[in-house]
Design an enzyme around this catalytic site. Structure first.
Site, PDB file in Angstrom:
ATOM      1  N   ARG A 176       0.562  -1.034   0.009  1.00 48.16           N
ATOM      2  CA  ARG A 176       0.058   0.045   0.328  1.00 48.16           C
ATOM      3  C   ARG A 176       1.054   1.324  -0.036  1.00 48.16           C
ATOM      4  O   ARG A 176       0.582   1.896  -0.642  1.00 48.16           O
ATOM      5  CB  ARG A 176      -0.603  -0.086   1.222  1.00 48.16           C
ATOM      6  CG  ARG A 176      -1.439  -1.078   1.870  1.00 48.16           C
ATOM      7  CD  ARG A 176      -2.145  -0.951   2.972  1.00 48.16           C
ATOM      8  NE  ARG A 176      -3.190  -0.119   3.637  1.00 48.16           N
ATOM      9  CZ  ARG A 176      -3.860   0.075   3.200  1.00 48.16           C
ATOM     10  NH1 ARG A 176      -4.347  -0.537   2.488  1.00 48.16           N
ATOM     11  NH2 ARG A 176      -4.993   0.734   3.965  1.00 48.16           N
ATOM     12  N   ARG A 180       8.755   6.463  -3.161  1.00 49.59           N
ATOM     13  CA  ARG A 180       9.321   7.617  -4.311  1.00 49.59           C
ATOM     14  C   ARG A 180      10.788   8.418  -4.013  1.00 49.59           C
ATOM     15  O   ARG A 180      10.976   8.798  -3.504  1.00 49.59           O
ATOM     16  CB  ARG A 180       8.065   8.975  -3.589  1.00 49.59           C
ATOM     17  CG  ARG A 180       7.125   8.652  -4.921  1.00 49.59           C
ATOM     18  CD  ARG A 180       6.238  10.114  -4.613  1.00 49.59           C
ATOM     19  NE  ARG A 180       5.054   9.706  -4.389  1.00 49.59           N
ATOM     20  CZ  ARG A 180       4.032   9.845  -3.613  1.00 49.59           C
ATOM     21  NH1 ARG A 180       4.413  11.036  -2.225  1.00 49.59           N
ATOM     22  NH2 ARG A 180       2.911   9.317  -3.380  1.00 49.59           N
ATOM     23  N   ARG A 253      -7.559  -7.350  13.943  1.00 51.78           N
ATOM     24  CA  ARG A 253      -7.279  -6.596  15.065  1.00 51.78           C
ATOM     25  C   ARG A 253      -8.446  -4.853  15.499  1.00 51.78           C
ATOM     26  O   ARG A 253      -9.055  -4.629  14.676  1.00 51.78           O
ATOM     27  CB  ARG A 253      -5.739  -5.948  14.548  1.00 51.78           C
ATOM     28  CG  ARG A 253      -5.093  -6.369  14.282  1.00 51.78           C
ATOM     29  CD  ARG A 253      -4.058  -7.278  15.512  1.00 51.78           C
ATOM     30  NE  ARG A 253      -3.002  -5.853  16.008  1.00 51.78           N
ATOM     31  CZ  ARG A 253      -3.068  -6.232  17.830  1.00 51.78           C
ATOM     32  NH1 ARG A 253      -3.219  -7.307  17.989  1.00 51.78           N
ATOM     33  NH2 ARG A 253      -1.901  -5.449  18.048  1.00 51.78           N
ATOM     34  N   ARG A 284      -0.432   5.419  16.106  1.00 48.69           N
ATOM     35  CA  ARG A 284      -0.477   6.928  15.797  1.00 48.69           C
ATOM     36  C   ARG A 284      -1.896   8.193  16.656  1.00 48.69           C
ATOM     37  O   ARG A 284      -1.981   8.054  17.733  1.00 48.69           O
ATOM     38  CB  ARG A 284      -1.993   7.060  14.608  1.00 48.69           C
ATOM     39  CG  ARG A 284      -1.327   5.750  13.533  1.00 48.69           C
ATOM     40  CD  ARG A 284      -2.165   6.460  12.191  1.00 48.69           C
ATOM     41  NE  ARG A 284      -3.194   5.788  12.160  1.00 48.69           N
ATOM     42  CZ  ARG A 284      -3.670   4.585  11.182  1.00 48.69           C
ATOM     43  NH1 ARG A 284      -3.385   5.028   9.987  1.00 48.69           N
ATOM     44  NH2 ARG A 284      -4.967   3.907  11.265  1.00 48.69           N
ATOM     45  N   GLU A 306      -4.034   6.400  19.373  1.00 49.90           N
ATOM     46  CA  GLU A 306      -4.846   5.175  18.498  1.00 49.90           C
ATOM     47  C   GLU A 306      -4.018   3.906  18.881  1.00 49.90           C
ATOM     48  O   GLU A 306      -2.482   4.154  18.502  1.00 49.90           O
ATOM     49  CB  GLU A 306      -5.132   5.893  17.014  1.00 49.90           C
ATOM     50  CG  GLU A 306      -5.251   4.170  16.690  1.00 49.90           C
ATOM     51  CD  GLU A 306      -5.177   4.557  15.440  1.00 49.90           C
ATOM     52  OE1 GLU A 306      -5.709   5.729  14.509  1.00 49.90           O
ATOM     53  OE2 GLU A 306      -4.759   3.732  13.891  1.00 49.90           O
ATOM     54  N   TYR A 354      -8.811  -6.492   3.821  1.00 50.08           N
ATOM     55  CA  TYR A 354      -7.898  -4.885   4.139  1.00 50.08           C
ATOM     56  C   TYR A 354      -8.310  -4.261   2.728  1.00 50.08           C
ATOM     57  O   TYR A 354      -7.595  -3.528   2.364  1.00 50.08           O
ATOM     58  CB  TYR A 354      -6.950  -5.111   4.061  1.00 50.08           C
ATOM     59  CG  TYR A 354      -5.865  -4.202   4.702  1.00 50.08           C
ATOM     60  CD1 TYR A 354      -6.581  -2.785   5.012  1.00 50.08           C
ATOM     61  CD2 TYR A 354      -4.534  -4.096   5.366  1.00 50.08           C
ATOM     62  CE1 TYR A 354      -5.705  -1.762   5.483  1.00 50.08           C
ATOM     63  CE2 TYR A 354      -3.903  -3.619   5.527  1.00 50.08           C
ATOM     64  CZ  TYR A 354      -4.486  -2.373   6.582  1.00 50.08           C
ATOM     65  OH  TYR A 354      -3.776  -0.903   6.441  1.00 50.08           O
ATOM     66  N   ASP A 356     -10.176  -0.221   1.464  1.00 48.98           N
ATOM     67  CA  ASP A 356      -9.494   1.158   1.440  1.00 48.98           C
ATOM     68  C   ASP A 356     -11.070   1.728   0.968  1.00 48.98           C
ATOM     69  O   ASP A 356     -11.944   0.536   0.397  1.00 48.98           O
ATOM     70  CB  ASP A 356      -9.413   1.663   0.445  1.00 48.98           C
ATOM     71  CG  ASP A 356      -7.557   1.460   0.950  1.00 48.98           C
ATOM     72  OD1 ASP A 356      -7.389   1.526   2.370  1.00 48.98           O
ATOM     73  OD2 ASP A 356      -6.573   2.509   0.248  1.00 48.98           O
TER      74      ASP A 356
HETATM   75  N1  UDP Z   1       3.621   0.980   8.289  1.00 48.88           N
HETATM   76  C1  UDP Z   1       4.378   0.751   9.017  1.00 48.88           C
HETATM   77  N2  UDP Z   1       5.174   2.778   9.267  1.00 48.88           N
HETATM   78  C2  UDP Z   1       4.193   3.285   9.157  1.00 48.88           C
HETATM   79  C3  UDP Z   1       3.002   3.161   8.615  1.00 48.88           C
HETATM   80  C4  UDP Z   1       2.972   2.381   7.730  1.00 48.88           C
HETATM   81  O1  UDP Z   1       5.264  -0.016   9.145  1.00 48.88           O
HETATM   82  O2  UDP Z   1       5.129   4.546   9.876  1.00 48.88           O
HETATM   83  C5  UDP Z   1       3.052   0.214   8.039  1.00 48.88           C
HETATM   84  C6  UDP Z   1       2.477  -1.078   8.748  1.00 48.88           C
HETATM   85  O3  UDP Z   1       2.278  -2.782   8.660  1.00 48.88           O
HETATM   86  C7  UDP Z   1       0.722  -0.940   8.633  1.00 48.88           C
HETATM   87  C8  UDP Z   1       1.234  -0.867   6.317  1.00 48.88           C
HETATM   88  O4  UDP Z   1       2.337  -0.435   6.328  1.00 48.88           O
HETATM   89  O5  UDP Z   1       0.585  -1.608   8.462  1.00 48.88           O
HETATM   90  C9  UDP Z   1      -0.227   0.085   5.777  1.00 48.88           C
HETATM   91  O6  UDP Z   1      -0.094   0.970   6.604  1.00 48.88           O
HETATM   92  P1  UDP Z   1      -1.257   1.798   6.121  1.00 48.88           P
HETATM   93  O7  UDP Z   1      -0.957   3.613   6.845  1.00 48.88           O
HETATM   94  O8  UDP Z   1      -1.798   2.005   4.492  1.00 48.88           O
HETATM   95  O9  UDP Z   1      -2.578   1.827   7.090  1.00 48.88           O
HETATM   96  P2  UDP Z   1      -3.478   2.038   7.457  1.00 48.88           P
HETATM   97  O10 UDP Z   1      -3.802   3.896   7.323  1.00 48.88           O
HETATM   98  O11 UDP Z   1      -4.834   1.324   6.817  1.00 48.88           O
HETATM   99  O12 UDP Z   1      -3.653   1.715   9.295  1.00 48.88           O
END
Ligand code: UDP
Length: 379
Positions: A176, A180, A253, A284, A306, A354, A356
């Protein structure tokens, strides 16, 4: 498709989240009689936002809408006005704030590389070289960005998020995230992005306008009654629950959210900060007001911490854990579901996916069209 006239409605929609609400709207627009029920006390599923002090709080975690699908964008714009928010989360690692997604800013902050060639060379010297697709999340991360970023930004966050080692998680989870070689902190590659200006709940109010909706009603408590109503049932709940967990329980989860209010206009300066170190339990910190900057900025702010948690049947399911063991269980249920009469299954919980937001809407539009329902996606 329309049920006999003696029945009170043609479709019973179980779940007022994205799949259910889009389906309800389209079926209603096509002249069908629709009823929606949801076991929670509110509509909008995990997209639900609650307004306090003129701030739209994303009650079940940050939801940033993004899509490149023209039909999805046109459809949702009938019910939402999006602002121009661009998601640029920051990641806190060992006391340093780093840019996400992994881009030239991140590489400069970590290694002081200034050009794409310098950054590529730095990654190349520590990258895992694979001549086959990555078998798990660890391999995917190491082959894409190398050891430094894996250690600083991925390992700790992922273990907290999933309570599993990245070696035991599917590579898809991290596919996901963009990598870049430009100075671009936009987390998404999609053409369209934004947050509904008056909150997600209002979008659902519009999707469900004129439709019979009952919240606080648990389908499973009165399943026989609902089935006896003769309608087609659009089921968006957990697929394992639909079959009484007979083939085993699918793993999720859960998340814990803790709010703190501040008498301050701006506390962390960004909507999303990820906490990547393993010794901090949360993943987060969200400062909701930054999702929707407004002219009359309230002089207070709310932040939500979170923290990922173990999940049990009584908790809200958030993330499906799509590893091999769970997917085998899901497949068994999906086969059973294929043999059910009158049921249409869709959405994150029923498809154990999973998803979006834009992909859920896309799947609802396709499902409706495959049933001969016309979708109004004119902009
Ligand atoms: N991830 C990570 N570090 C970060 C952000 C994301 O390792 O700082 C990994 C982690 O395994 C996470 C996955 O990337 O579950 C997908 O992240 P995303 O931000 O897409 O998750 P969401 O917003 O769906 O929770």
């Amino acid at each position: 498709m329309t049920a006999a006239a003696s029945y009170p409605y043609d479709f019973l929609i179980v779940g007022a989240g994205l799949f259910g609400s889009c389906f309800a709207r389209i079926a209603t627009d096509n002249g069908h009689r629709v009823k929606v029920i949801d076991r929670r006390p509110h509509i909008a599923g995990n997209c639900y936002t609650e307004e306090k002090e003129r701030i739209h709080i994303h009650r079940y975690g940050p939801h940033i809408f993004h899509t490149s699908n023209e039909a999805v964008w046109a459809f949702i714009n009938r019910f939402a006005t999006f602002n121009n928010f661009v998601n640029s989360p920051l990641a806190l690692s060992r006391g340093q704030l780093l840019s996400l997604p992994f881009n030239m800013n991140t590489f400069y902050q970590l290694w002081q590389t200034r050009t794409p060639d310098e950054a590529r060379a730095r990654i190349e010297e520590q990258r895992l070289q694979l001549d086959r697709p990555a078998a798990n999340l660890e391999e995917q991360a190491l082959s894409l960005v190398g050891h430094d970023i894996y250690e600083r930004l991925i390992l700790g966050y992922t273990q907290k998020q999933w309570q599993k080692h990245p070696r035991d998680l599917p590579a898809e989870i991290i596919r996901r995230l963009p990598v870049r070689f430009t100075y671009d902190n936009n987390y998404f590659n999609d053409r369209y992005q934004g947050i509904p200006v008056d909150g997600y709940t209002q979008v659902f109010n519009r999707l469900l306008e004129g439709i019979d909706v009952q919240v606080g009603v648990d389908y499973h408590e009165s399943r026989e009654y609902w089935e006896s109503q003769g309608a087609q049932i659009v089921y968006t709940g957990k697929i394992d629950e639909l079959f009484g967990y007979s083939q085993g329980e699918l793993e999720y989860r859960a998340l814990k959210f803790e709010d703190t209010w501040h008498q301050q206009r701006n506390v962390q300066g960004n909507a999303v900060i990820n906490y990547c170190d393993a010794d901090v339990p949360w993943t987060r910190m969200i400062e909701h007001k930054h999702f929707s900057p407004q002219a009359d900025d309230p002089d207070c702010s709310v932040l939500t911490k979170e923290t990922p948690m173990a999940w049990s049947r009584t908790e809200t399911p958030y993330y499906p854990v799509n590893n091999d063991a769970n997917m085998a269980i899901y497949k068994a249920y999906a086969e059973q579901a294929g043999r059910l009469d009158r049921y249409i299954l869709g959405g994150r919980l029923a498809e154990y996916k999973y998803y979006d937001m834009h992909a859920v809407i896309g799947s609802a539009l396709l499902r409706c069209q495959s049933m001969g329902l016309a979708v109004d996606d004119r902009r």
